[in-house]
Motif scaffolding. Structure first.
Motif, short mmCIF file in Angstrom:
data_model
loop_
_atom_site.label_atom_id
_atom_site.label_comp_id
_atom_site.label_asym_id
_atom_site.label_seq_id
_atom_site.Cartn_x
_atom_site.Cartn_y
_atom_site.Cartn_z
N MET A 148 0.82 -1.21 0.00
CA MET A 148 0.00 0.00 0.00
C MET A 148 0.85 1.25 0.00
SD MET A 148 -3.48 -0.87 2.05
CE MET A 148 -2.83 -0.37 3.57
N ARG A 149 1.92 1.26 0.80
CA ARG A 149 2.80 2.43 0.82
C ARG A 149 3.45 2.66 -0.54
NH1 ARG A 149 4.20 4.63 6.08
NH2 ARG A 149 2.47 3.98 7.42
N ALA A 150 3.83 1.57 -1.22
CA ALA A 150 4.42 1.69 -2.55
C ALA A 150 3.41 2.29 -3.53
CB ALA A 150 4.91 0.33 -3.05
N PHE A 151 2.17 1.83 -3.47
CA PHE A 151 1.13 2.38 -4.34
C PHE A 151 0.93 3.86 -4.04
CE2 PHE A 151 -3.28 3.76 -4.76
CZ PHE A 151 -3.40 3.71 -6.14
N LEU A 152 0.82 4.21 -2.77
CA LEU A 152 0.62 5.61 -2.41
C LEU A 152 1.78 6.47 -2.87
CD1 LEU A 152 -1.01 5.18 1.10
CD2 LEU A 152 -2.10 6.07 -0.98
N GLY A 153 3.00 5.96 -2.76
CA GLY A 153 4.17 6.68 -3.26
C GLY A 153 4.07 6.92 -4.76
N SER A 154 3.51 5.95 -5.49
CA SER A 154 3.40 6.07 -6.95
C SER A 154 2.40 7.15 -7.37
CB SER A 154 3.01 4.73 -7.57
OG SER A 154 1.63 4.44 -7.38
#
Length: 172
Positions: A148-154
């Motif tokens: 989820m953090r990776a998606f939010l970063g994207s």
């Protein structure tokens, strides 16, 4: 509370019994003009999905049968078919969104992906985000906090802090 303060509220509730409570609250607080309630689960695609209602603890119902029973192992659960709707399909591009609050017993990753257009708004126009980040519930739905953090970063959310089991995220 947000509706009473004059904000427009869009809510999703797939469990009928909980939906009735929300509607009662909307009526009793006289905020019918401020609130839109969908009898559906927010997700990453429109359609239907099986949800697991925990008998006696409908607030703990979840898409994942494992997630639904994590906190209340002794309770029975009933599988029901519910509609799903992505946030991007119900929030107009021009509508200002101040806050998104997500607490969906491990289904947060799917809700976030269904709001990718909304979350991709530029800094200053993107909503403040609060979501439950309980690793056990996320894993029960084949997701993780790291994913989820990776998606939010994207989509530009580069500032997330934990407050208990909730994550608060902004674009700085």
């Amino acid at each position: 509370a947000a509706a009473v303060m004059g904000f427009r509220v869009v809510a999703f509730e797939p469990v009928f019994e909980n939906l009735q409570r929300i509607c009662d609250g909307v009526y009793l607080n006289r905020v019918q003009d401020q609130v839109v309630v969908y009898h559906a689960a927010a997700s990453d695609r429109a359609g239907n999905i099986t949800m697991h209602k925990v008998i006696g603890r409908l607030d703990n119902s979840a898409i994942s049968a494992t997630g639904a029973k994590l906190a209340f192992k002794s309770n029975e659960e009933v599988a029901v078919e519910v509609a799903t709707i992505p946030l991007d399909e119900v929030i107009p591009d021009a509508e200002r969104v101040v806050l998104i609050k997500i607490d969906v017993q491990g289904w947060e990753s799917h809700v976030l992906r269904g709001a990718s257009k909304l979350l991709s708004r530029r800094r200053g126009e993107a909503p403040y985000l609060i979501y439950e980040e309980d690793e056990r519930l996320l894993q029960a739905s084949n997701s993780s906090a790291q994913e989820m953090r990776a998606f939010l970063g994207s989509v530009g959310y580069n500032q997330c802090t934990r407050h208990g089991t909730d994550a608060h995220c902004t674009k700085e």
